[in-house]
Design a protein around this motif. Structure first.
Motif, PDB file in Angstrom:
ATOM      1  N   ASN A  15      -7.218   8.898   0.662  1.00 50.19           N
ATOM      2  CA  ASN A  15      -8.167   7.808   0.926  1.00 50.19           C
ATOM      3  C   ASN A  15      -8.982   8.143   2.166  1.00 50.19           C
ATOM      4  O   ASN A  15      -8.450   8.171   3.273  1.00 50.19           O
ATOM      5  N   SER A  17     -11.810   7.216   4.913  1.00 47.99           N
ATOM      6  CA  SER A  17     -12.281   5.951   5.459  1.00 47.99           C
ATOM      7  C   SER A  17     -13.187   6.197   6.649  1.00 47.99           C
ATOM      8  O   SER A  17     -12.796   6.842   7.622  1.00 47.99           O
ATOM      9  N   GLY A 207      -5.215   7.680   6.079  1.00 46.57           N
ATOM     10  CA  GLY A 207      -5.740   6.883   4.971  1.00 46.57           C
ATOM     11  C   GLY A 207      -4.766   6.823   3.808  1.00 46.57           C
ATOM     12  O   GLY A 207      -4.577   5.758   3.192  1.00 46.57           O
TER      13      GLY A 207
END
Length: 383
Positions: A15, A17, A207
């Motif tokens: 993830n 970010s 993340g």
């Protein structure tokens, strides 16, 4: 690769970010004393002549609790092949404490100077004619006054650095220098924050952990294949649990030592409840015992010419392959160089990871309010 000494494979689920990147930039620019202690700019509170005065000794005792001692123990065990001195670590209350007849330097560490366990062990161990170095805040606390009474050396513990973050401050670097190591070799922060690969790996890693937390995976299990890194992950365990375990949030770090735990908890990891994510950790040992080919039976000829390190690595890769097939989330560290630089990079990575997670979870990663309640209650019962 994370750095030249560390190969790092992130979680399969990544993830990214933009907010995490901004948070990390803010943390780095904040230039607090914790991050300062990771850099070559940090000014230790001890003088070189103190090292020169005590470096000829061969035997040392470190007396402390938690972060006051775990970082130093990590350095000693991870780099023991480079150290020609004996260090004994007193980090719990026990009824049998060894009393060495050899000339020994006691190093007593407590930021507050009022830690009950450290005071108790010091009272039992220290004799009037001992050589003592006290690392504590520049306040008239118990250990500071004891040091004055015993005419011991006093090294000021940085008031702005909590124990679990103190490994690259005077708390860990004073003993490291006495081990014959160089503090400047550990402090890699200046180069790491210019290393785009390191920063990108850190951000995507955090993340991914936040993604797992949202999926209610709260157990961070360390699959450790290096016996000399057991203290590293006890240090990591305190760092994560004490920094993030607040407001009904947090992670539970569990250290699982391999390949021993293949024969106990691995069954649960593979087929049990699935609220865990994992960190594989392996160190490439250049010198490792080899199988005795003369007595190996034909049924196991695949073990011929294999070293212990090769067998352990094969077990690690096999486990990772099965985790992938079962879609169990993990990241993986492979250490190429066992030296001060690599260990300093690992300390920096885990400290930055923890602070960044704290900020993302809207927690203060620097305090430990609940632990203070137990300290007060214990004192109340003893009074």
């Amino acid at each position: 690769m994370l750095t030249s000494g560390i190969s790092f494979v992130n979680f399969k689920k990544k993830n990214k970010s933009l907010k995490l990147r901004k948070n990390l930039k803010s943390i780095i620019n904040d230039k607090n004393e914790i991050l300062n202690s990771l850099s070559k700019n940090y000014k230790d509170s001890y003088k070189k002549n103190l090292i020169n005065k005590y470096k000829a000794f061969s035997n040392y005792r470190i007396i402390g609790m938690g972060g006051s001692i775990l970082g130093t123990r990590t350095i000693y065990e991870f780099l023991q092949h480079k150290i020609k001195k004996n260090f004994l670590f007193i980090d719990n209350l026990q009824n049998t404490l060894s009393q060495s007849k050899k000339k020994t330097v006691n190093i007593i560490v407590s930021k507050s100077g009022n830690t009950i366990e450290t005071i108790t062990n010091s009272n039992i161990i220290i004799k009037k004619n001992n050589r003592n170095i006290f690392v504590t805040e520049n306040k008239k606390n118990y250990l500071y006054r004891l040091a004055e009474n015993l005419k011991g050396e006093i090294v000021h513990h940085n008031n702005y650095i909590g124990g679990r973050y103190s490994v690259l401050s005077e708390v860990g670097m004073l003993p490291a220098e006495l081990m014959g190591l160089k503090s400047k070799n550990f402090r890699q922060f200046n180069s790491l924050i210019k290393n785009r690969r390191f920063l990108n790996s850190l951000i995507t890693n955090v993340g991914s952990i936040l993604y797992h937390i949202k999926k209610r995976k709260f157990n961070s299990i360390i699959i450790n294949y290096d016996e000399k890194s057991e203290s590293l992950f006890k240090w990591y365990q305190q760092l994560v649990a004490e920094s993030l375990g607040k407001k009904k949030k947090g992670l539970l770090p569990i250290v699982s030592n391999m390949p021993k735990d293949n024969h106990s908890v691995m069954q649960l990891y593979l087929d049990g409840f699935q609220n865990n994510f994992y960190t594989f950790f392996y160190v490439d040992e250049k010198k490792s015992n080899k199988i005795n080919n003369k007595i190996i039976l034909p049924s196991h000829k695949f073990l011929k010419n294999k070293s212990i390190s090769k067998i352990i690595y094969s077990q690690k890769k096999a486990s990772e392959n099965i985790f992938l097939k079962k879609n169990i989330p993990f990241r993986s560290f492979e250490i190429k160089k066992r030296d001060e630089k690599t260990l300093g990079e690992l300390f920096s990575f885990f400290i930055l990871e923890t602070i960044l997670l704290g900020k993302a979870l809207k927690l203060n990663p620097y305090d430990q309010p609940a632990v203070e309640l137990i300290k007060k209650e214990t004192k109340k019962i003893l009074t």
